[in-house]
Enzyme design. Structure first.
Site, PDB file in Angstrom:
ATOM      1  N   ALA A 175     -18.568  -2.935   0.255  1.00  0.00           N
ATOM      2  CA  ALA A 175     -19.002  -1.860   1.149  1.00  0.00           C
ATOM      3  C   ALA A 175     -19.241  -0.565   0.380  1.00  0.00           C
ATOM      4  O   ALA A 175     -20.238   0.129   0.607  1.00  0.00           O
ATOM      5  CB  ALA A 175     -17.970  -1.645   2.254  1.00  0.00           C
ATOM      6  N   ARG A 214     -23.438 -16.704  -7.906  1.00  0.00           N
ATOM      7  CA  ARG A 214     -23.162 -17.557  -6.753  1.00  0.00           C
ATOM      8  C   ARG A 214     -24.421 -18.332  -6.404  1.00  0.00           C
ATOM      9  O   ARG A 214     -25.481 -18.115  -6.975  1.00  0.00           O
ATOM     10  CB  ARG A 214     -22.702 -16.709  -5.566  1.00  0.00           C
ATOM     11  CG  ARG A 214     -23.762 -15.720  -5.087  1.00  0.00           C
ATOM     12  CD  ARG A 214     -23.144 -14.628  -4.260  1.00  0.00           C
ATOM     13  NE  ARG A 214     -22.350 -13.740  -5.080  1.00  0.00           N
ATOM     14  CZ  ARG A 214     -21.411 -12.924  -4.604  1.00  0.00           C
ATOM     15  NH1 ARG A 214     -21.175 -12.901  -3.304  1.00  0.00           N
ATOM     16  NH2 ARG A 214     -20.736 -12.134  -5.405  1.00  0.00           N
ATOM     17  N   ASN A 253     -21.835  -5.650  -4.232  1.00  0.00           N
ATOM     18  CA  ASN A 253     -22.050  -6.082  -2.849  1.00  0.00           C
ATOM     19  C   ASN A 253     -20.894  -5.715  -1.928  1.00  0.00           C
ATOM     20  O   ASN A 253     -20.882  -6.092  -0.756  1.00  0.00           O
ATOM     21  CB  ASN A 253     -22.292  -7.590  -2.802  1.00  0.00           C
ATOM     22  CG  ASN A 253     -21.115  -8.389  -3.327  1.00  0.00           C
ATOM     23  OD1 ASN A 253     -20.512  -8.008  -4.328  1.00  0.00           O
ATOM     24  ND2 ASN A 253     -20.778  -9.487  -2.682  1.00  0.00           N
ATOM     25  N   TYR A 259     -11.417   2.697  -8.790  1.00  0.00           N
ATOM     26  CA  TYR A 259     -10.977   2.979  -7.421  1.00  0.00           C
ATOM     27  C   TYR A 259     -10.514   1.716  -6.695  1.00  0.00           C
ATOM     28  O   TYR A 259     -10.218   1.750  -5.499  1.00  0.00           O
ATOM     29  CB  TYR A 259     -12.104   3.654  -6.632  1.00  0.00           C
ATOM     30  CG  TYR A 259     -13.324   2.791  -6.396  1.00  0.00           C
ATOM     31  CD1 TYR A 259     -13.473   2.084  -5.213  1.00  0.00           C
ATOM     32  CD2 TYR A 259     -14.330   2.690  -7.353  1.00  0.00           C
ATOM     33  CE1 TYR A 259     -14.584   1.283  -4.989  1.00  0.00           C
ATOM     34  CE2 TYR A 259     -15.446   1.896  -7.137  1.00  0.00           C
ATOM     35  CZ  TYR A 259     -15.567   1.194  -5.954  1.00  0.00           C
ATOM     36  OH  TYR A 259     -16.661   0.404  -5.739  1.00  0.00           O
ATOM     37  N   GLY A 260     -10.451   0.602  -7.415  1.00  0.00           N
ATOM     38  CA  GLY A 260      -9.985  -0.648  -6.839  1.00  0.00           C
ATOM     39  C   GLY A 260      -9.674  -1.637  -7.941  1.00  0.00           C
ATOM     40  O   GLY A 260      -9.992  -1.408  -9.115  1.00  0.00           O
ATOM     41  N   TYR A 309       0.845  -1.192   0.000  1.00  0.00           N
ATOM     42  CA  TYR A 309       0.000   0.000   0.000  1.00  0.00           C
ATOM     43  C   TYR A 309       0.880   1.241   0.000  1.00  0.00           C
ATOM     44  O   TYR A 309       1.965   1.243   0.599  1.00  0.00           O
ATOM     45  CB  TYR A 309      -0.912  -0.006   1.232  1.00  0.00           C
ATOM     46  CG  TYR A 309      -2.118   0.894   1.105  1.00  0.00           C
ATOM     47  CD1 TYR A 309      -3.123   0.612   0.189  1.00  0.00           C
ATOM     48  CD2 TYR A 309      -2.262   2.032   1.893  1.00  0.00           C
ATOM     49  CE1 TYR A 309      -4.235   1.425   0.052  1.00  0.00           C
ATOM     50  CE2 TYR A 309      -3.377   2.863   1.775  1.00  0.00           C
ATOM     51  CZ  TYR A 309      -4.350   2.553   0.854  1.00  0.00           C
ATOM     52  OH  TYR A 309      -5.452   3.365   0.725  1.00  0.00           O
ATOM     53  N   ASN A 344     -15.290   3.941   3.219  1.00  0.00           N
ATOM     54  CA  ASN A 344     -16.220   3.492   2.177  1.00  0.00           C
ATOM     55  C   ASN A 344     -17.377   4.455   1.913  1.00  0.00           C
ATOM     56  O   ASN A 344     -17.653   4.771   0.742  1.00  0.00           O
ATOM     57  CB  ASN A 344     -16.742   2.098   2.518  1.00  0.00           C
ATOM     58  CG  ASN A 344     -15.629   1.064   2.502  1.00  0.00           C
ATOM     59  OD1 ASN A 344     -14.800   1.042   1.604  1.00  0.00           O
ATOM     60  ND2 ASN A 344     -15.591   0.212   3.512  1.00  0.00           N
ATOM     61  N   MET A 381      -9.279   7.839  -2.095  1.00  0.00           N
ATOM     62  CA  MET A 381      -9.855   8.682  -1.054  1.00  0.00           C
ATOM     63  C   MET A 381      -8.787   9.445  -0.270  1.00  0.00           C
ATOM     64  O   MET A 381      -8.963  10.613   0.088  1.00  0.00           O
ATOM     65  CB  MET A 381     -10.683   7.816  -0.086  1.00  0.00           C
ATOM     66  CG  MET A 381     -11.532   8.599   0.901  1.00  0.00           C
ATOM     67  SD  MET A 381     -12.940   9.416   0.117  1.00  0.00           S
ATOM     68  CE  MET A 381     -12.764  11.074   0.768  1.00  0.00           C
TER      69      MET A 381
END
Length: 320
Positions: free
Chosen positions: A145, A168, A143, A231-232, A42, A117, A258
């Site tokens: 956060a 799923r 699904n 963002y991910g 990170y 989040n 963020m």
């Protein structure tokens, strides 16, 4: 000027630096960024070792140094750390007044998970695309956060939302659960369903936290001149953008973090955002994600689950 502290005492009678305070942590979540920090991948690294994990959390002020302005932080106030990397996975923290932000009291899990989040979901919808009521937002990781936050905030802002989740066994239950967070303009579909229905959807903003093929499929739904924000990267796969969409549709691709937003924007703007989100939590209009509260002694269970990826549960550490 300062006074001494008994290092074996962490209660309201302790003496601390005049402009410091003692915070008793009430709860602190385990976020993917915490795992990345432990792994050393990170961008935010501990300044000293050994280091304490935990990017966010909520605590209660036990004691305030005598040099503090009484209008700032008071004993009994709930506070959140102003910056990440403060080490919230511990029972008590001694810190400077300027390192904490007071918040109104609310359900503990909502307070403990307020700064990352919900704020990310808020800024993604406010800062990109120039959205207006009636516009449509498409996102993967529905699904997660942040994904659950996007669904709820789209409802509050008058946006339509399309949320993509992996198929799923309990997909019908998951769809109903996520749809219940929104309103009649909330759609939840699987990535396979998106692939077969891409031409049905016209969207003004795409939010990507997964990467790979599903990100490309989302991009194909964007109207000309619109933007996809990453963002991910939960799938650990690259984001592939068709050249034709860049040239002929004028699609823009941007990233969001963020922490960077907090660093470059005025504190006043951040406080306004936190106040808005806190009030939604208090009013029951913003629900925290599915979660499990564990004592810090059970940290291995939480860390192993988060490291497995795609967990539908947010783990919250407590310390009593």
């Amino acid at each position: 000027m300062y006074v001494t502290i008994n290092t074996h005492c962490l209660n309201p009678t302790c003496l601390i630096f005049l402009f410091q305070l003692i915070v008793k942590m009430l709860g602190s979540p385990v976020n993917p960024a915490d795992i990345n920090t432990i792994q050393g991948t990170y961008p935010i690294k501990p300044k000293t070792f050994p280091a304490v994990g935990g990017m966010e959390g909520v605590g209660v002020v036990l004691n305030v140094g005598k040099g503090s302005n009484p209008t700032d932080l008071t004993e009994g106030a709930w506070v959140i750390p102003k910056k990440p990397g403060s080490g919230t996975w511990r029972s008590h923290v001694i810190g400077n007044n300027e390192d904490y932000i007071p918040i109104p009291k609310m359900e503990m899990v909502s307070a403990a998970t307020l700064t990352v989040n919900p704020c990310t979901a808020y800024r993604l919808l406010k800062d990109f695309g120039g959205l207006e009521p009636g516009n449509t937002v498409i996102q993967n990781g529905g699904n997660s956060a942040v994904g659950q936050g996007v669904i709820q905030l789209c409802r509050e802002f008058g946006f339509k939302s399309i949320s993509i989740v992996r198929n799923r066994e309990n997909i019908s239950e998951l769809k109903k659960e996520l749809e219940a967070l929104g309103d009649s303009n909330t759609i939840v579909i699987t990535d396979e369903e998106l692939r077969s229905r891409t031409k049905e959807f016209k969207t003004e903003l795409a939010l990507n936290c997964v990467g790979g093929k599903v990100a490309t499929d989302m991009l194909r739904t964007l109207e000309p001149g619109c933007v996809m924000v990453t963002y991910g990267g939960m799938a650990r796969q690259p984001v592939i953008v068709p050249t034709s969409h860049l040239i002929f549709n004028g699609i823009a691709v941007q990233g969001y973090w963020m922490t960077r937003w907090n660093d470059v924007n005025p504190l006043k703007t951040r406080l306004e955002m936190l106040h808005f989100l806190a009030q939604l939590c208090i009013d029951g209009k913003y629900k925290p994600p599915n979660h499990k509260v564990l004592h810090i002694s059970q940290y291995k269970d939480a860390l192993n689950s988060v490291m497995d990826g795609y967990t539908n549960t947010k783990y919250i550490f407590t310390f009593d």
